[in-house]
Design a protein around this motif. Structure first.
Motif, PDB file in Angstrom:
ATOM      1  N   MET A  30       0.830  -1.206   0.000  1.00  0.00           N
ATOM      2  CA  MET A  30       0.000   0.000   0.000  1.00  0.00           C
ATOM      3  C   MET A  30       0.861   1.251   0.000  1.00  0.00           C
ATOM      4  N   VAL A  31       1.903   1.265   0.854  1.00  0.00           N
ATOM      5  CA  VAL A  31       2.801   2.421   0.888  1.00  0.00           C
ATOM      6  C   VAL A  31       3.511   2.587  -0.450  1.00  0.00           C
ATOM      7  N   SER A  32       3.904   1.463  -1.052  1.00  0.00           N
ATOM      8  CA  SER A  32       4.575   1.516  -2.354  1.00  0.00           C
ATOM      9  C   SER A  32       3.695   2.159  -3.412  1.00  0.00           C
ATOM     10  N   TRP A  33       2.425   1.773  -3.440  1.00  0.00           N
ATOM     11  CA  TRP A  33       1.519   2.331  -4.445  1.00  0.00           C
ATOM     12  C   TRP A  33       1.327   3.833  -4.250  1.00  0.00           C
ATOM     13  N   VAL A  34       1.259   4.262  -2.974  1.00  0.00           N
ATOM     14  CA  VAL A  34       1.156   5.703  -2.707  1.00  0.00           C
ATOM     15  C   VAL A  34       2.386   6.427  -3.249  1.00  0.00           C
ATOM     16  N   MET A  35       3.564   5.861  -2.976  1.00  0.00           N
ATOM     17  CA  MET A  35       4.808   6.481  -3.446  1.00  0.00           C
ATOM     18  C   MET A  35       4.934   6.419  -4.963  1.00  0.00           C
ATOM     19  N   ILE A  36       4.444   5.343  -5.563  1.00  0.00           N
ATOM     20  CA  ILE A  36       4.498   5.220  -7.024  1.00  0.00           C
ATOM     21  C   ILE A  36       3.703   6.336  -7.683  1.00  0.00           C
ATOM     22  N   PHE A  37       2.482   6.558  -7.216  1.00  0.00           N
ATOM     23  CA  PHE A  37       1.661   7.632  -7.792  1.00  0.00           C
ATOM     24  C   PHE A  37       2.260   9.004  -7.492  1.00  0.00           C
ATOM     25  N   GLN A  38       2.762   9.184  -6.252  1.00  0.00           N
ATOM     26  CA  GLN A  38       3.340  10.472  -5.880  1.00  0.00           C
ATOM     27  C   GLN A  38       4.557  10.793  -6.733  1.00  0.00           C
ATOM     28  N   ARG A  39       5.441   9.806  -6.935  1.00  0.00           N
ATOM     29  CA  ARG A  39       6.631  10.014  -7.756  1.00  0.00           C
ATOM     30  C   ARG A  39       6.256  10.283  -9.205  1.00  0.00           C
ATOM     31  N   GLY A  40       5.257   9.571  -9.699  1.00  0.00           N
ATOM     32  CA  GLY A  40       4.839   9.774 -11.081  1.00  0.00           C
ATOM     33  C   GLY A  40       4.359  11.186 -11.329  1.00  0.00           C
ATOM     34  N   PHE A  41       3.482  11.677 -10.446  1.00  0.00           N
ATOM     35  CA  PHE A  41       2.978  13.049 -10.587  1.00  0.00           C
ATOM     36  C   PHE A  41       4.100  14.070 -10.404  1.00  0.00           C
ATOM     37  N   SER A  45       5.480  16.693 -13.202  1.00  0.00           N
ATOM     38  CA  SER A  45       5.384  18.131 -12.938  1.00  0.00           C
ATOM     39  C   SER A  45       6.742  18.816 -13.120  1.00  0.00           C
ATOM     40  N   ILE A  46       7.817  18.185 -12.637  1.00  0.00           N
ATOM     41  CA  ILE A  46       9.158  18.768 -12.778  1.00  0.00           C
ATOM     42  C   ILE A  46       9.553  18.880 -14.246  1.00  0.00           C
ATOM     43  N   ARG A  47       9.208  17.874 -15.041  1.00  0.00           N
ATOM     44  CA  ARG A  47       9.536  17.923 -16.464  1.00  0.00           C
ATOM     45  C   ARG A  47       8.754  19.017 -17.180  1.00  0.00           C
ATOM     46  N   ARG A  48       7.480  19.181 -16.831  1.00  0.00           N
ATOM     47  CA  ARG A  48       6.679  20.251 -17.454  1.00  0.00           C
ATOM     48  C   ARG A  48       7.229  21.616 -17.091  1.00  0.00           C
ATOM     49  N   GLU A  49       7.562  21.809 -15.811  1.00  0.00           N
ATOM     50  CA  GLU A  49       8.083  23.100 -15.378  1.00  0.00           C
ATOM     51  C   GLU A  49       9.441  23.390 -16.018  1.00  0.00           C
ATOM     52  N   ALA A  50      10.247  22.345 -16.205  1.00  0.00           N
ATOM     53  CA  ALA A  50      11.547  22.533 -16.858  1.00  0.00           C
ATOM     54  C   ALA A  50      11.370  22.983 -18.303  1.00  0.00           C
ATOM     55  N   THR A  51      10.411  22.358 -18.989  1.00  0.00           N
ATOM     56  CA  THR A  51      10.148  22.737 -20.381  1.00  0.00           C
ATOM     57  C   THR A  51       9.666  24.181 -20.471  1.00  0.00           C
ATOM     58  N   ARG A 119      21.150  18.965  -4.607  1.00  0.00           N
ATOM     59  CA  ARG A 119      19.885  18.973  -3.859  1.00  0.00           C
ATOM     60  C   ARG A 119      18.719  18.531  -4.741  1.00  0.00           C
ATOM     61  N   GLU A 120      18.742  18.935  -5.986  1.00  0.00           N
ATOM     62  CA  GLU A 120      17.672  18.530  -6.900  1.00  0.00           C
ATOM     63  C   GLU A 120      17.733  17.028  -7.189  1.00  0.00           C
ATOM     64  N   GLU A 121      18.925  16.464  -7.254  1.00  0.00           N
ATOM     65  CA  GLU A 121      19.049  15.020  -7.437  1.00  0.00           C
ATOM     66  C   GLU A 121      18.435  14.279  -6.257  1.00  0.00           C
ATOM     67  N   GLU A 122      18.701  14.770  -5.053  1.00  0.00           N
ATOM     68  CA  GLU A 122      18.106  14.154  -3.866  1.00  0.00           C
ATOM     69  C   GLU A 122      16.582  14.239  -3.918  1.00  0.00           C
ATOM     70  N   ARG A 123      16.074  15.377  -4.370  1.00  0.00           N
ATOM     71  CA  ARG A 123      14.624  15.551  -4.467  1.00  0.00           C
ATOM     72  C   ARG A 123      14.032  14.584  -5.497  1.00  0.00           C
ATOM     73  N   LEU A 124      14.709  14.444  -6.636  1.00  0.00           N
ATOM     74  CA  LEU A 124      14.205  13.562  -7.683  1.00  0.00           C
ATOM     75  C   LEU A 124      14.196  12.099  -7.244  1.00  0.00           C
ATOM     76  N   GLU A 125      15.164  11.716  -6.425  1.00  0.00           N
ATOM     77  CA  GLU A 125      15.298  10.323  -6.017  1.00  0.00           C
ATOM     78  C   GLU A 125      14.521   9.996  -4.750  1.00  0.00           C
ATOM     79  N   THR A 126      13.699  10.922  -4.283  1.00  0.00           N
ATOM     80  CA  THR A 126      12.874  10.669  -3.100  1.00  0.00           C
ATOM     81  C   THR A 126      11.989   9.445  -3.326  1.00  0.00           C
ATOM     82  N   HIS A 127      11.922   8.566  -2.333  1.00  0.00           N
ATOM     83  CA  HIS A 127      11.101   7.336  -2.324  1.00  0.00           C
ATOM     84  C   HIS A 127      11.681   6.206  -3.165  1.00  0.00           C
TER      85      HIS A 127
END
Length: 224
Positions: A30-41, A45-51, A119-127
């Motif tokens: 259950m925790v994995s699925w929460v993190m999977i969806f959270q990481r996906g979104f 979002s980071i890719r859209r903002e970068a573009t 710091r951004e690498e750490e943020r991207l690799e969260t979970h």
């Protein structure tokens, strides 16, 4: 003809140890699925903002204006925008110092952007470490529950009643733990591999921007 036994019935009739193993695996899933969806979104979002930011950056807009607009925001600056903001902030601060060496200015700017990049690498690799852990150990946790359940099944049946029909219910209960372990592990492994590839692509994109931005600032320093 015997009625097929449901998985819920098998779990409810399993030993305490097997039930505890199944509970741990279900919670991990259950925790994995929460993190999977959270990481996906979050990665999307980071890719859209970068573009969006890169389009604005390369549109010829004044860099100082872009920086002030970022600083005026209420929300936290993250991603490629943070790398730009930290680099430009250090660039402005270093140039305002008296007798600043041109090479020293660029060294300070590149150091500031490297720190922001880290710091951004750490943020991207969260979970991602959690998903890797669930994907790697869940099958073994499930296997432990299965082995324990089979041992308990063999031990609880008298020798004079030993038969396939006598052992089947206990073995079925034990095998549920392995099945749930695989159910928890497979999505976690798929998500980890997929998101690790996406994170690498985003980091490469950030590094390319950092190099290009450093070149722009280097020309600005030497042309001034």
């Amino acid at each position: 003809m015997n009625e097929p036994v449901s998985i819920v019935h098998l779990i409810l009739n399993a030993s305490i140890v097997v039930q505890l193993v199944i509970l741990i695996l279900v919670l991990a899933s259950m925790v994995s699925w929460v993190m999977i969806f959270q990481r996906g979104f979050s990665l999307a979002s980071i890719r859209r903002e970068a573009t969006t930011f890169e389009n604005e950056f390369w549109s010829g807009k004044d860099l100082r204006q872009i920086y002030h607009e970022l600083e005026a925001r209420d929300q936290e600056i993250i991603g490629i925008e943070n790398i730009f903001a930290q680099g430009f902030k250090e660039f402005t601060r270093s140039r305002q110092q008296e007798y600043s060496d041109l090479d020293r200015i660029m060294q300070n700017v590149q150091r500031a952007m490297r720190v922001a990049m880290s710091r951004e690498e750490e943020r991207l690799e969260t979970h991602l470490p959690f998903l890797a852990t669930v994907g790697s150990i869940s099958p073994y946790v499930g296997l432990f529950g299965t082995v324990w359940g089979i041992m308990n099944s063999f031990r609880s049946i008298p020798v004079n009643q030993a038969s396939l029909a006598a052992y089947a219910p206990g073995i079925s209960e034990a095998l549920v733990a392995t099945a749930i372990g695989l159910f928890a592990a497979i999505p976690a492994v798929i998500a980890y591999n997929r998101y690790s590839a996406k994170v690498e692509i985003i980091i490469n994109r950030f590094e390319a921007f950092t190099d290009e931005f450093s070149s722009i600032l280097n020309r600005a320093v030497h042309d001034s």
